[in-house]
Design a protein around this motif. Structure first.
Motif, PDB file in Angstrom:
ATOM      1  N   UNK A  34       0.843  -1.191   0.000  1.00 46.56           N
ATOM      2  CA  UNK A  34       0.000   0.000   0.000  1.00 46.56           C
ATOM      3  C   UNK A  34       0.876   1.237   0.000  1.00 46.56           C
ATOM      4  N   UNK A  35       0.572   2.142  -0.914  1.00 50.68           N
ATOM      5  CA  UNK A  35       1.294   3.398  -1.015  1.00 50.68           C
ATOM      6  C   UNK A  35       0.639   4.439  -0.106  1.00 50.68           C
ATOM      7  N   UNK A  36       1.309   5.555   0.101  1.00 49.98           N
ATOM      8  CA  UNK A  36       0.803   6.574   1.009  1.00 49.98           C
ATOM      9  C   UNK A  36      -0.436   7.287   0.482  1.00 49.98           C
ATOM     10  N   UNK A  37      -0.744   7.147  -0.823  1.00 49.79           N
ATOM     11  CA  UNK A  37      -2.001   7.713  -1.345  1.00 49.79           C
ATOM     12  C   UNK A  37      -3.142   6.699  -1.267  1.00 49.79           C
ATOM     13  N   UNK A  38      -2.893   5.549  -0.643  1.00 50.81           N
ATOM     14  CA  UNK A  38      -3.831   4.432  -0.472  1.00 50.81           C
ATOM     15  C   UNK A  38      -3.998   3.567  -1.715  1.00 50.81           C
ATOM     16  N   UNK A  39      -3.249   3.812  -2.779  1.00 52.88           N
ATOM     17  CA  UNK A  39      -3.227   2.880  -3.900  1.00 52.88           C
ATOM     18  C   UNK A  39      -2.574   1.580  -3.455  1.00 52.88           C
ATOM     19  N   UNK A  40      -2.970   0.461  -4.088  1.00 53.88           N
ATOM     20  CA  UNK A  40      -2.435  -0.838  -3.688  1.00 53.88           C
ATOM     21  C   UNK A  40      -2.003  -1.660  -4.893  1.00 53.88           C
ATOM     22  N   UNK A  53      -6.395   1.840  -7.656  1.00 49.00           N
ATOM     23  CA  UNK A  53      -6.205   3.253  -7.356  1.00 49.00           C
ATOM     24  C   UNK A  53      -6.920   3.620  -6.062  1.00 49.00           C
ATOM     25  N   UNK A  54      -6.419   4.641  -5.397  1.00 53.87           N
ATOM     26  CA  UNK A  54      -7.011   5.117  -4.140  1.00 53.87           C
ATOM     27  C   UNK A  54      -8.463   5.511  -4.356  1.00 53.87           C
ATOM     28  N   UNK A  55      -9.235   5.443  -3.292  1.00 45.75           N
ATOM     29  CA  UNK A  55     -10.646   5.858  -3.284  1.00 45.75           C
ATOM     30  C   UNK A  55     -11.470   5.113  -4.330  1.00 45.75           C
ATOM     31  N   UNK A  56     -11.199   3.805  -4.483  1.00 44.61           N
ATOM     32  CA  UNK A  56     -11.935   2.968  -5.437  1.00 44.61           C
ATOM     33  C   UNK A  56     -11.922   3.558  -6.837  1.00 44.61           C
ATOM     34  N   UNK A 101      12.265   8.155 -12.672  1.00 47.44           N
ATOM     35  CA  UNK A 101      12.984   8.571 -11.476  1.00 47.44           C
ATOM     36  C   UNK A 101      12.096   9.021 -10.333  1.00 47.44           C
ATOM     37  N   UNK A 102      10.770   8.957 -10.500  1.00 46.54           N
ATOM     38  CA  UNK A 102       9.862   9.311  -9.405  1.00 46.54           C
ATOM     39  C   UNK A 102       9.927   8.236  -8.329  1.00 46.54           C
ATOM     40  N   UNK A 103       9.872   8.663  -7.076  1.00 46.64           N
ATOM     41  CA  UNK A 103       9.975   7.757  -5.944  1.00 46.64           C
ATOM     42  C   UNK A 103       8.664   7.719  -5.186  1.00 46.64           C
ATOM     43  N   UNK A 104       8.204   6.489  -4.877  1.00 46.39           N
ATOM     44  CA  UNK A 104       6.961   6.286  -4.142  1.00 46.39           C
ATOM     45  C   UNK A 104       7.212   5.344  -2.991  1.00 46.39           C
ATOM     46  N   UNK A 105       7.301   5.894  -1.760  1.00 44.39           N
ATOM     47  CA  UNK A 105       7.497   5.023  -0.599  1.00 44.39           C
ATOM     48  C   UNK A 105       6.246   4.191  -0.335  1.00 44.39           C
TER      49      UNK A 105
END
Length: 108
Positions: A34-40, A53-56, A101-105
């Protein structure tokens, strides 16, 4: 499943640690991250992959392959393909790095 080329221009930061193929496969196969934007992202045991994607906001379906150099490539059923690098950062947090190069914790 079509073979996806792996980009060679990712730039991990100082302190990032890469995974070998077997370790990354063991860490993610059969799990959901799970990402910090709630995407999984869900990595099924049999190689299927979904991103919700987040929020269904909808779900993308595909198949993943764990590659060398800490990368996972996904071939989506729509014909789109992408490869991402997964690293542990200096704080031991799992981070996805896109080819741009974008980073997604990822949440612990």
């Amino acid at each position: 499943m079509p073979s996806t080329l792996v980009a060679q221009d990712w730039s991990p930061r100082d302190g990032d640690r890469l995974f070998d193929q077997a370790t990354l496969d063991t860490r993610l196969r059969g799990t959901t991250i799970t990402f910090f934007d709630d995407g999984q992202s869900r990595f099924f045991e049999d190689g299927r992959y979904t991103y919700t994607y987040a929020n269904d906001g909808g779900t993308g379906y595909g198949y993943f392959e764990v590659k060398d150099n800490s990368t996972i490539c996904v071939d989506f059923v729509t014909g789109f393909s992408r490869c991402d690098m997964y690293v542990l950062d200096a704080a031991d947090r799992l981070v996805l790095i896109t080819e741009a190069g974008d980073r997604f914790p990822i949440r612990p």
